[in-house]
Design a protein around this motif. Structure first.
Motif, PDB file in Angstrom:
ATOM      1  N   ARG A 189     -20.685  -8.739   2.003  1.00  0.00           N
ATOM      2  CA  ARG A 189     -21.852  -9.513   2.438  1.00  0.00           C
ATOM      3  C   ARG A 189     -22.137  -9.282   3.919  1.00  0.00           C
ATOM      4  N   ARG A 190     -21.072  -9.119   4.681  1.00  0.00           N
ATOM      5  CA  ARG A 190     -21.251  -8.864   6.107  1.00  0.00           C
ATOM      6  C   ARG A 190     -21.881  -7.490   6.335  1.00  0.00           C
ATOM      7  N   ALA A 191     -21.434  -6.502   5.566  1.00  0.00           N
ATOM      8  CA  ALA A 191     -21.972  -5.150   5.707  1.00  0.00           C
ATOM      9  C   ALA A 191     -23.421  -5.082   5.261  1.00  0.00           C
ATOM     10  N   GLU A 192     -23.789  -5.897   4.271  1.00  0.00           N
ATOM     11  CA  GLU A 192     -25.124  -5.842   3.701  1.00  0.00           C
ATOM     12  C   GLU A 192     -26.198  -6.129   4.740  1.00  0.00           C
ATOM     13  N   ARG A 193     -25.886  -6.936   5.745  1.00  0.00           N
ATOM     14  CA  ARG A 193     -26.869  -7.258   6.783  1.00  0.00           C
ATOM     15  C   ARG A 193     -27.256  -6.035   7.601  1.00  0.00           C
ATOM     16  N   PHE A 194     -26.355  -5.051   7.660  1.00  0.00           N
ATOM     17  CA  PHE A 194     -26.576  -3.917   8.553  1.00  0.00           C
ATOM     18  C   PHE A 194     -26.758  -2.588   7.833  1.00  0.00           C
TER      19      PHE A 194
ATOM     20  N   GLU B 208     -54.218   9.260  16.040  1.00  0.00           N
ATOM     21  CA  GLU B 208     -53.685   8.631  14.834  1.00  0.00           C
ATOM     22  C   GLU B 208     -52.310   9.202  14.487  1.00  0.00           C
ATOM     23  N   SER B 209     -52.154  10.515  14.624  1.00  0.00           N
ATOM     24  CA  SER B 209     -50.871  11.141  14.321  1.00  0.00           C
ATOM     25  C   SER B 209     -49.785  10.647  15.259  1.00  0.00           C
ATOM     26  N   LEU B 210     -50.107  10.585  16.546  1.00  0.00           N
ATOM     27  CA  LEU B 210     -49.129  10.085  17.517  1.00  0.00           C
ATOM     28  C   LEU B 210     -48.805   8.613  17.255  1.00  0.00           C
ATOM     29  N   GLY B 211     -49.822   7.846  16.872  1.00  0.00           N
ATOM     30  CA  GLY B 211     -49.589   6.434  16.548  1.00  0.00           C
ATOM     31  C   GLY B 211     -48.660   6.277  15.371  1.00  0.00           C
ATOM     32  N   GLU B 212     -48.799   7.125  14.355  1.00  0.00           N
ATOM     33  CA  GLU B 212     -47.921   7.062  13.188  1.00  0.00           C
ATOM     34  C   GLU B 212     -46.489   7.413  13.568  1.00  0.00           C
ATOM     35  N   LEU B 213     -46.322   8.403  14.441  1.00  0.00           N
ATOM     36  CA  LEU B 213     -44.973   8.758  14.902  1.00  0.00           C
ATOM     37  C   LEU B 213     -44.346   7.599  15.678  1.00  0.00           C
ATOM     38  N   ARG B 214     -45.137   6.968  16.542  1.00  0.00           N
ATOM     39  CA  ARG B 214     -44.606   5.833  17.301  1.00  0.00           C
ATOM     40  C   ARG B 214     -44.210   4.696  16.373  1.00  0.00           C
ATOM     41  N   ARG B 215     -45.008   4.474  15.330  1.00  0.00           N
ATOM     42  CA  ARG B 215     -44.685   3.411  14.373  1.00  0.00           C
ATOM     43  C   ARG B 215     -43.352   3.685  13.696  1.00  0.00           C
ATOM     44  N   GLN B 216     -43.135   4.914  13.257  1.00  0.00           N
ATOM     45  CA  GLN B 216     -41.888   5.255  12.580  1.00  0.00           C
ATOM     46  C   GLN B 216     -40.693   5.162  13.523  1.00  0.00           C
ATOM     47  N   ILE B 217     -40.899   5.606  14.754  1.00  0.00           N
ATOM     48  CA  ILE B 217     -39.812   5.484  15.744  1.00  0.00           C
ATOM     49  C   ILE B 217     -39.527   4.014  16.024  1.00  0.00           C
ATOM     50  N   GLY B 218     -40.597   3.208  16.094  1.00  0.00           N
ATOM     51  CA  GLY B 218     -40.414   1.771  16.323  1.00  0.00           C
ATOM     52  C   GLY B 218     -39.615   1.122  15.208  1.00  0.00           C
ATOM     53  N   GLU B 219     -39.880   1.513  13.959  1.00  0.00           N
ATOM     54  CA  GLU B 219     -39.125   0.956  12.838  1.00  0.00           C
ATOM     55  C   GLU B 219     -37.649   1.319  12.944  1.00  0.00           C
ATOM     56  N   LEU B 220     -37.374   2.545  13.369  1.00  0.00           N
ATOM     57  CA  LEU B 220     -35.985   2.975  13.524  1.00  0.00           C
ATOM     58  C   LEU B 220     -35.305   2.198  14.642  1.00  0.00           C
ATOM     59  N   GLU B 221     -36.020   1.965  15.746  1.00  0.00           N
ATOM     60  CA  GLU B 221     -35.449   1.209  16.863  1.00  0.00           C
ATOM     61  C   GLU B 221     -35.179  -0.233  16.469  1.00  0.00           C
ATOM     62  N   VAL B 222     -36.079  -0.817  15.677  1.00  0.00           N
ATOM     63  CA  VAL B 222     -35.873  -2.196  15.236  1.00  0.00           C
ATOM     64  C   VAL B 222     -34.627  -2.293  14.372  1.00  0.00           C
ATOM     65  N   LYS B 223     -34.462  -1.318  13.478  1.00  0.00           N
ATOM     66  CA  LYS B 223     -33.273  -1.314  12.621  1.00  0.00           C
ATOM     67  C   LYS B 223     -32.015  -1.229  13.468  1.00  0.00           C
ATOM     68  N   GLU B 224     -32.047  -0.386  14.497  1.00  0.00           N
ATOM     69  CA  GLU B 224     -30.880  -0.245  15.356  1.00  0.00           C
ATOM     70  C   GLU B 224     -30.632  -1.498  16.197  1.00  0.00           C
ATOM     71  N   GLY B 225     -31.687  -2.296  16.382  1.00  0.00           N
ATOM     72  CA  GLY B 225     -31.551  -3.494  17.220  1.00  0.00           C
ATOM     73  C   GLY B 225     -31.067  -4.720  16.484  1.00  0.00           C
ATOM     74  N   VAL B 226     -30.720  -4.600  15.185  1.00  0.00           N
ATOM     75  CA  VAL B 226     -30.244  -5.754  14.429  1.00  0.00           C
ATOM     76  C   VAL B 226     -28.972  -6.299  15.056  1.00  0.00           C
ATOM     77  N   GLU B 227     -28.922  -7.600  15.242  1.00  0.00           N
ATOM     78  CA  GLU B 227     -27.761  -8.238  15.850  1.00  0.00           C
ATOM     79  C   GLU B 227     -27.177  -9.266  14.900  1.00  0.00           C
ATOM     80  N   GLU B 228     -25.941  -9.593  15.145  1.00  0.00           N
ATOM     81  CA  GLU B 228     -25.270 -10.599  14.340  1.00  0.00           C
ATOM     82  C   GLU B 228     -25.958 -11.947  14.528  1.00  0.00           C
TER      83      GLU B 228
END
Length: 462
Positions: free
Chosen positions: A40-45, A147-167
């Protein structure tokens, strides 16, 4: 002389098994299969796709599915679940047994560190894949570069948010934070500069909030937004550390907005009339107002691409160069578009408002977005707006923290009567129709039409 290293075991088919103590991923998965609380602890991350070994991903996904159904996610039940799904390989049985029999040298106390390592390795693989796919996105000549650059920024932002998950912090941590504010008070956010409106929304517009200001076409929503932006910029200029106000205009050019805004800064008699411009008797006041506006920490952006991704990219670049904005204003939702949508406009607006809310939360910004009301308002006898009058989508109400509805009764009068009443100050209301963190409210103003200005009523009692 005996070696300190463990000897490699062999399988019945003569091939050596992997030595699990050398593979922290396998050891981590073994711990998850041995202890449901760790799973359950691993599932959060971690997601199943985060495991580099596809077999580990299969085992992990099956364990999570069992746990979601209330079953014991052990190695035995994982094997049975894989057989039920038709995803069981003959070698899985032996491998599962090895995972839980010898989870390697992983100490349960280092569990979080191991989870972080797997997550980091997954993020690196995703980032590498994103760079490769980014080339394909940029090769698409049919899409504008922005638009293409905006889509790349969006995808990078999603990756950064995932990496920013905290306990998740324990309640004691949150309680301590609140206790610390009992004497000093809490940051009320960015004030609108209109005291009665600030009181109604508990001090101001707070970071991570999406505030929607809605009104009929020509009903005053842009005027209220520019007035709030100017007053917030004046406040930010005094505070020095609060950053800039960013105003994204999708409907008017920067000069058109500034011409309207200057009359909110200084009292202009005649207003602006094309092609003459400002009258001679107003020019000194206009010069004074523009000089004052030049000192404000405020930017007006007219984006080339009217998407949330493009706006977010501009905000992120601004943040790197100048710091986090004090307030972001977007005029208006109805002119935004979403590139990847298969449904109708209702679905598109839903994606837009979710994108604005995510932007506010992920970038920790106070965001004000304008919206139009449908024509049903004009058909009612009292012309009073309601949440159901929001044009195109109920998602605007759903995603917003606060919804303000602008109501000017004089707007529905014949032109001559309206001009006369608004010149001396007509009754106006801002209804706080939704307030996720407080009560709804009815805030009274006077509307001075020639100056596009909302002001406190002349009979206002302090």
């Amino acid at each position: 002389m005996p070696s300190s290293r463990r000897s490699r075991r062999t399988r019945t088919d003569g091939r050596p098994t992997c030595r699990l103590s050398r593979q922290p991923r396998a050891g981590l998965l073994g711990l998850c299969l041995l202890d449901p609380t760790l799973l359950r602890r691993a599932e959060r991350f971690l997601a199943a796709s985060d495991w580099a070994d596809a077999r580990h991903g299969r085992f992990y996904a099956a364990a999570l599915e069992l746990q979601s159904r209330g079953a014991d996610p052990s190695a035995l039940t994982v094997g049975l679940e894989l057989k039920r799904l038709g995803e069981f390989d003959p070698s899985d049985e032996t491998y599962l047994a090895e995972l839980v029999a010898d989870p390697g040298s992983v100490d349960p106390r280092s569990f979080d560190e191991r989870v972080a390592r797997v997550r980091e390795e997954s993020a690196r693989r995703q980032a590498k894949s994103l760079l490769v796919d980014g080339g394909k996105i940029l090769d698409d000549r049919a899409a504008p570069l922005g638009e293409s650059l905006g889509e790349l920024r969006r995808q990078i932002g999603e990756l950064e948010v995932k990496e920013g998950v905290e306990e998740l912090p324990p309640i004691a941590t949150t309680a301590e934070e609140i206790l610390a504010t009992l004497d000093s008070g809490v940051d009320p956010g960015t004030p609108t500069g209109l005291p009665n409106l600030d009181y109604a929304i508990q001090g101001g517009i707070k970071p991570s909030q999406l505030v929607v200001i809605a009104g009929s076409t020509g009903g005053g929503k842009t005027s209220l937004a520019t007035q709030i932006a100017l007053l917030a910029a004046q406040w930010a200029g005094r505070e020095k550390t609060r950053g800039w106000v960013l105003f994204f205009s999708l409907e008017m050019s920067a000069p058109e907005l500034v011409i309207r805004m200057v009359s909110q800064v200084v009292p202009i008699t005649d207003g602006y009339r094309a092609p003459e411009g400002f009258s001679r008797r107003d020019r000194a006041k206009v010069r004074e107002g523009l000089t004052r506006m030049k000192e404000l920490p405020m930017r007006i952006e007219v984006p080339r691409t009217a998407t949330v991704a493009a706006i977010r990219g501009t905000i992120e670049r601004h943040t790197v160069e100048h710091g986090k904005p004090a307030l972001v204003v977007i005029d208006h939702i109805g002119l935004l578009k979403e590139l990847k949508v298969r449904g109708g406009r209702t679905e598109e607006v839903g994606m837009i408002t979710r994108g604005l809310k995510e932007m506010a939360m992920q970038l920790d910004l106070p965001v004000v977005a304008l919206a139009q009301l449908n024509r049903e308002v004009g058909k009612r006898e009292d012309h009073r707006p309601q949440l159901t009058d929001l044009r195109e989508s109920g998602s605007i109400e759903q995603d917003a923290n606060i919804v303000m509805l602008v109501h000017r009764p004089s707007y529905f009068l014949p032109p001559e009567s309206r001009a006369l009443e608004e010149a001396r100050g007509a009754e106006a209301w801002v209804y706080v129709a939704k307030n996720r963190s407080g009560p709804t409210a009815e805030v009274r103003f006077e509307w001075v039409g020639p100056r596009y200005l909302f002001r406190l009523p002349t009979d206002w009692a302090e």
